[in-house]
Design an enzyme around this catalytic site. Structure first.
Site, PDB file in Angstrom:
ATOM      1  N   ARG A 156      -7.834  -4.636  -2.765  1.00 53.68           N
ATOM      2  CA  ARG A 156      -7.422  -3.599  -3.725  1.00 53.68           C
ATOM      3  C   ARG A 156      -8.383  -3.340  -4.643  1.00 53.68           C
ATOM      4  O   ARG A 156      -8.471  -4.014  -5.659  1.00 53.68           O
ATOM      5  CB  ARG A 156      -6.105  -3.682  -4.007  1.00 53.68           C
ATOM      6  CG  ARG A 156      -5.051  -3.727  -3.072  1.00 53.68           C
ATOM      7  CD  ARG A 156      -3.782  -4.094  -3.827  1.00 53.68           C
ATOM      8  NE  ARG A 156      -2.969  -4.521  -2.628  1.00 53.68           N
ATOM      9  CZ  ARG A 156      -2.165  -4.061  -1.887  1.00 53.68           C
ATOM     10  NH1 ARG A 156      -2.483  -2.597  -1.717  1.00 53.68           N
ATOM     11  NH2 ARG A 156      -1.371  -4.398  -0.882  1.00 53.68           N
ATOM     12  N   CYS A 188       0.876  -1.080   0.010  1.00 50.30           N
ATOM     13  CA  CYS A 188       0.047  -0.038   0.001  1.00 50.30           C
ATOM     14  C   CYS A 188       0.932   1.268  -0.097  1.00 50.30           C
ATOM     15  O   CYS A 188       0.456   2.163  -0.756  1.00 50.30           O
ATOM     16  CB  CYS A 188      -1.065  -0.063   1.257  1.00 50.30           C
ATOM     17  SG  CYS A 188      -2.054  -1.440   0.951  1.00 50.30           S
TER      18      CYS A 188
END
Length: 215
Positions: free
Chosen positions: A126, A49
């Site tokens: 995601r 991330c």
């Protein structure tokens, strides 16, 4: 029995929400007139991330040129987001200029089908949602937790959607800005053109149902 949340559907209004972010309160419908890329990440202070946030930040101006507002999200607090963003700015040498939603109650995550229990019950996978300037959901991409996103592909999807809208065309496989686009296929027998007729209109003729042009 646990509540089942369905995925939002393409070409329908994107589910509206109001949420706390690192930039204060944000209501999706207040962003009409701008395109929105809403993307989720599993958690703050995680390696993949962090690379994605750095990549989005470095290319933020490219999204702005396309009239796109980036919005991040995870199921963490505003304080956690702020600490992580501050850490990322030191690590990558670039400011994180877009808001990050603190979705502690999972309201937005559930609206958009970001929680996949087989992957994780409490973290978002995601996701990327492309919302146009009229508030319509136009495209979405889901990635597993262990594969980072390709920012160039996200920009390419925006370019393709905006080009298609502006010109009433479609974009073929591997299309990039400047490449030929696909014109609508004939809808009746009388509308079918010969190769010579298509060439006279400046079209690249592949077959009767596949003709292309530059825009």
């Amino acid at each position: 029995m646990s509540e089942v949340h369905t995925l939002p559907r393409l070409n329908e209004p994107a589910p509206d929400f109001e949420a706390n972010t690192t930039h204060g309160k944000l209501k999706l419908s207040d962003l009409r007139g701008k395109w929105v890329v809403l993307f989720s990440h599993p958690a703050d202070f995680t390696p993949v991330c962090s690379t994605e946030f750095g990549a989005f930040a470095r290319r933020h101006e490219e999204f702005e040129k396309r009239n796109v507002q980036l919005i991040g999200l995870s199921i963490d607090s505003v304080q956690s987001h702020l600490a992580w963003v501050h850490d990322l700015e030191k690590a990558f040498g670039v400011k994180i200029p877009f808001p990050v939603i603190a979705d502690l109650d999972m309201k937005v995550a559930n609206l958009y089908g970001m929680i996949h229990p087989a992957a994780n019950n409490t973290s978002t996978v995601r996701t990327v949602f492309f919302i146009d300037d009229k508030g319509i959901l136009r495209a979405m991409i889901y990635y597993p937790m262990n594969v980072g996103r390709n920012i160039s592909e996200i920009l390419r999807v925006i370019d393709a959607l905006q080009t298609a809208d502006k010109n009433g065309v479609s974009c073929p496989a591997d299309w990039q800005p400047g490449d030929p686009v696909v014109v609508p296929a004939p809808a009746t027998l009388d509308a079918i053109e010969s190769e010579e007729e298509a060439a006279a209109k400046g079209l690249e003729y592949k077959t009767w149902y596949l003709r292309m042009k530059k825009v």
